[in-house]
Design an enzyme around this catalytic site. Structure first.
Site, PDB file in Angstrom:
ATOM      1  N   CYS A 372       0.858  -1.168  -0.284  1.00  0.00           N
ATOM      2  CA  CYS A 372       0.349   0.000  -0.150  1.00  0.00           C
ATOM      3  C   CYS A 372       0.975   1.602  -0.233  1.00  0.00           C
ATOM      4  CB  CYS A 372      -0.598   0.055   1.416  1.00  0.00           C
ATOM      5  SG  CYS A 372      -0.032   0.503   2.810  1.00  0.00           S
ATOM      6  N   GLU A 740      -1.440  -2.074  -5.147  1.00  0.00           N
ATOM      7  CA  GLU A 740      -1.843  -2.056  -3.743  1.00  0.00           C
ATOM      8  C   GLU A 740      -3.613  -2.349  -3.523  1.00  0.00           C
ATOM      9  OE1 GLU A 740       1.499   0.646  -3.048  1.00  0.00           O
ATOM     10  OE2 GLU A 740       2.465  -1.337  -2.963  1.00  0.00           O
TER      11      GLU A 740
END
Lengths: 785, 150
Positions: A372, A740
């Site tokens: 992320c 992500e």
């Protein structure tokens, strides 16, 4: 900007084509070259002695027995490293320092205490067992709430005698508090995003090779950011950067775990410099899970205010962050809490405020951007759980609450109350597509029927917005190095070429997608464009691949470099076609003389001319581009999970999971789908299986894959995927990044679904992982009450 | 890692005989399962080496054991501390004796704190294993005390 289906593959040269991954041929054939495949003449092996205890003074390190083992050549301790100024090294963003090997005391269980150098891996392992370390145990601090009392100090070495690391805040506190207080409906819930670990299938490792004749240190290492690592090594060792050569070979997954610098790298380099031999260090699974960068570990108090009819009035998120023993979170220097300010999500909050306090504890350090952008997953989890809790409090359908509060399409570019300017989006259309595709109304009807029968069925929605692509250099840097990225393209005379970038694939498929971007811009065959990354002697300087920044930044650099190549080619085309430059245009992947469709020349022909007949132009056909993005990109999605919970066993069955992603322009839909499948599987594991938990004594309870579970195809649900496409208006090809998104968006969808299933029992929140035993216990507690 | 156990044995001896048995370090040491070696230091202290096999943690622990007889003769406490293999154990056990004439009730409790590898690597199975050890110890007390009194 109109919302459309995923862009059709037809009509484009390379972009949007589901081209098979070029790199897979060697991986499938077992011809990948990973760090442990590297064997150099006269190579020695390094293994590490780890602490048994989480917090203890080291009273003695006895090397004698280890040094008597045949093959063991040396045992390195912090005292030895201090002699070369490497007992401590700076952390990722430079605000703290961290021990390479324990200095005086250990600060977490499994911390690196000593390193053994031997002629074989087995001898090194025997040496590790023979090193005797005596400890005087201290009280461990295992959570930020105990840490904040400062009764036990984790870090006596710091000037400030406190476990508190920093306070960070953004937004308008007073206005937010007032708005929440004045709201008709309020929710205030503590949610915990547990400590988890990227757990790449290939652990970390390196081969350090100091050449005494040339003075060059070659570091083959599992690095997601080879150039950044070269610079860091130079800064901390004093070795000139031209004498450091970092090579990152094939990498078996990174997910943020291979961004930080670890003790094994440093000890191997020192050992190679001292011995003049290449030194190999390869982590074990336990070492990887217990010492390298963890992710999350945020405890978040989420407050939302709303009107009676469901319009949000304010958001406040207060976070306690557990950073472990060092402030080694992998965040940009000016963003100690990363992009947590994205916590307003996809919703138009009139006012918002968020604050975070970070603490030292006796746990492994980290805080990496696990699949992320920096801290975006935590923020997304907070807001998406919050919106469901709000819907519950309002007695409204969670889809309706979202629809009512989405940032509207006509509000883009949208300045959020916490400082980001969202580039593009059409959240209503994407959620509506998801609702229609999943058959939301029918599912709710089925749920009502099941509830009447006492069965527990849940539907969970997550409509997340990410912020990725760090980043604009005016804001984003790591220890002063701006977070641009780079590309270099060299076209050969026959129309093939080599493409180099400052990024480093760990499975993302750059060898394919980078070739597709360049091929699209130049009208060349992507199969004949060799993509090369990870070698600091050849690739242009870049900040690497993590935090979903490769396509938003390096992908843009590639397109821009290709456009530079194309512009030079246009000059050569004018010479070849004997036309004025202004009359030469790029049409349908060829140069054409304006108004004369029959007079064309291909890029392949121009490539040959560049080396054989360039005319007045400089020979050759190549270009470099360093791209500094004007803004971040904001991929988003609408995910819906459907679950059935067995109230007798607590087992959750994920019956359906639909992911609609909008990542802007799609480079390769097959790779995007693969990325989403992988990320959803990780999100599923986080939601239901995984936690790096510590007991009250500071023992790490998940030190291997027996305890830290990785889902296989047997456990993983079937993934349904689809997309919408709102290209980024500022990115050269409109791409936003996608790798992500599924890890960011899916945990909240799973948890919202389970909480929806349990809502008839009055259960509002269970923290992840939602194991059978936790769900069962919650059901028992609720039904007993 | 903090663990707790409790149990009950009905011992077929008088309270005085049971008290005498559990006040003798040698007798108590012999009741510890997987005992490799025991060295009695004095009337209330002995050192023990025991075999440990919990998950991947396998080898020997060195333990120091102290008996703490309570003055009323109704309760015996025992402190065990030590470890090995990168692990430490601190265990407090207590046994309450209730006189029923020919038999004696022995109600025991144990609390332990485990640290290090044994807690980290064997956390999932340590509770059951440790309970087996302590249950077996008191069962042995029951059996051997009864047989020594017969």
């Amino acid at each position: 900007m109109s919302t459309t289906e995923a862009p059709p593959a037809n009509g484009r040269h390379s972009m949007g084509q589901p081209m098979k991954r070029k790199e897979d041929a060697r991986f499938i054939a077992g011809k990948g070259r990973y760090i442990d495949d590297i064997v150099l003449p006269n190579m020695l092996y390094l293994a590490i002695v780890h602490s048994d205890y989480p917090h203890a003074k080291i009273t003695k390190i006895d090397k004698d027995a280890a040094l008597k083992i045949p093959g063991v050549l040396a045992v390195i301790t912090a005292d030895d490293l201090a002699g070369v100024g490497l007992a401590w090294i700076p952390t990722f963003h430079g605000y703290d320092k961290q021990m390479v090997l324990a200095v005086g005391k250990v600060l977490y269980q499994y911390q690196e205490v000593a390193a053994v150098v031997a002629t074989s891996r087995a001898a090194a392992a025997d040496g590790v067992e023979a090193v005797v370390v005596e400890y005087e145990q201290l009280t461990p601090v295992v959570d930020p709430f105990t840490a904040k009392t400062d009764k036990t100090l984790v870090r006596e070495d710091r000037e400030n005698k406190t476990n508190h690391i920093y306070h960070w805040e953004v937004g308008k506190r007073a206005e937010t508090d007032a708005a929440i207080a004045a709201s008709d409906v309020k929710i205030n819930e503590r949610v915990y995003f547990q400590r988890c670990h990227p757990a790449p299938l290939e652990p970390c490792g390196c081969v350090a090779d100091m050449n005494p004749a040339t003075g060059t240190l070659t570091l083959y290492m599992t690095s997601q950011a080879p150039h950044a690592h070269r610079t860091v090594v130079s800064l901390v060792t004093g070795i000139p950067e031209d004498k450091i050569h970092v090579i990152s070979p094939d990498i078996g997954g990174g997910f943020g775990n291979k961004v930080p610098v670890y003790a094994g790298y440093v000890c191997s380099a020192v050992a190679s410099i001292v011995t003049g031999h290449p030194i190999k260090w390869i982590e074990t699974r336990t070492e990887n899970l217990t010492t390298t960068g963890f992710a999350r570990d945020y405890t978040m108090d989420v407050e939302i205010g709303a009107t009676k009819d469901g319009k949000v009035t304010a958001l406040k998120v207060t976070t306690h962050a557990d950073h472990g023993a060092f402030d080694a979170a992998a965040d940009p220097t000016k963003y100690p809490a990363g992009m947590f300010g994205i916590c307003t999500g996809s919703y138009d909050f009139p006012v918002a405020f968020t604050e975070l306090d970070a603490y030292f504890t006796n746990k492994a350090p980290g805080g990496v951007a696990y699949r992320c952008s920096f801290r975006v997953t935590e923020a997304s989890y907070a807001i998406e759980r919050g919106m469901d809790l709000l819907a519950n409090a309002l007695g409204m359908d969670p889809a309706d609450v979202r629809m009512k509060n989405f940032v509207r399409k006509d509000q883009f570019p949208y300045p959020s109350p916490l400082g980001f300017v969202y580039d593009s989006g059409d959240y209503h259309t994407t959620l509506q597509k998801a609702l229609d595709k999943v058959g939301y109304k029918e599912l709710r009807k089925e749920q009502a029927e099941k509830r009447a029968r006492g069965e527990l069925m849940g539907i969970g929605i997550s409509t997340f917005t990410e912020v990725v692509g760090a980043g604009p250099s005016k804001h984003f840097d790591i220890m002063g190095i701006k977070m641009f990225d780079s590309a270099e393209i060299r076209i050969h005379p026959t129309g093939s070429g080599i493409v180099r970038a400052g990024t480093k694939s760990q499975g993302q498929g750059h060898e394919t997608t980078w070739a597709q971007i360049v091929a699209e811009e130049l009208g060349l065959d992507p199969q004949n464009l060799l993509v090369e990354e990870g070698d600091t002697d050849t690739a242009p300087y870049g900040l690497g691949t993590y935090a979903s920044r490769s396509t938003p930044v390096a992908g843009a650099a590639l397109a821009m470099a290709a456009r530079r190549v194309r512009e030079k080619a246009r000059n050569i085309a004018a010479h070849v076609m004997e036309a004025p430059l202004d009359d030469v245009e790029w049409v349908d992947y060829k140069f054409q003389v304006k108004g004369v469709p029959s007079k064309t020349v291909t890029m392949k022909e121009i490539a040959f001319a560049a080396y054989t007949n360039p005319g007045p132009n400089e020979p050759g056909l190549e270009a470099t581009y360093y791209y500094d993005p004007p803004n971040l990109t904001f991929p988003y999605g609408a995910y819906i999970a459907v679950v059935d919970v067995d109230k007798d066993t607590g087992e959750t069955k994920v019956r359906r999971f639909l992911a609609i992603d909008d990542c802007g322009t799609v480079i390769n839909p097959m790779i995007v789908e693969g990325q989403i499948h992988g990320g959803l599987t990780e999100g599923f594991a986080i939601a239901f299986m995984q936690e790096i938990a510590y007991d009250a004594e500071g023992n790490n309870l998940q030190p291997n894959f027996t305890e830290y579970l990785i889902p296989t195809s047997l456990e993983s649900p079937h993934w349904e995927t689809d997309s919408t496409c709102n290209p980024s208006p500022h990115h050269p090809i409109g791409a936003k990044g996608v790798g992500e998104s599924p890890n960011v968006g899916s945990p909240a969808a799973f948890v919202n679904a389970v909480m929806d299933a349990l809502s008839p029992l009055g259960i509002k929140n269970i923290d992840m992982p939602l194991t059978r035993s936790k769900v069962w216990s919650a059901i028992q507690e609720a039904t007993k009450a | 890692m903090n663990l707790e156990w409790h149990g009950h044995e009905e011992v077929g001896t008088s309270k005085a005989q049971l008290w005498a048995f559990i006040s003798d370090p040698k007798s108590v040491a012999d009741c510890v399962p997987d005992l490799v070696e025991a060295v009695v230091e004095d009337a209330t202290h002995f050192d023990a080496i025991v075999s440990v096999g919990v998950g991947p943690v396998r080898g020997k622990f060195k333990l120091k054991i102290e008996l703490e007889p309570q003055s009323d003769g109704n309760r015996m406490n025992m402190k065990i501390s030590g470890g090995g293999l990168g692990s430490t154990v601190d265990l407090l056990a207590g046994a309450d004796l209730t006189d029923h004439g020919a038999t004696t009730s022995l109600d025991w409790t144990g609390t332990a704190t485990m640290r290090g590898k044994i807690a980290s690597l064997a956390g999932r199975v340590i509770d059951a294993q440790a309970q087996r050890v302590i249950t077996t110890t008191f069962a042995n007390v029951k059996a051997r005390c009864a047989s020594s009194s017969a």
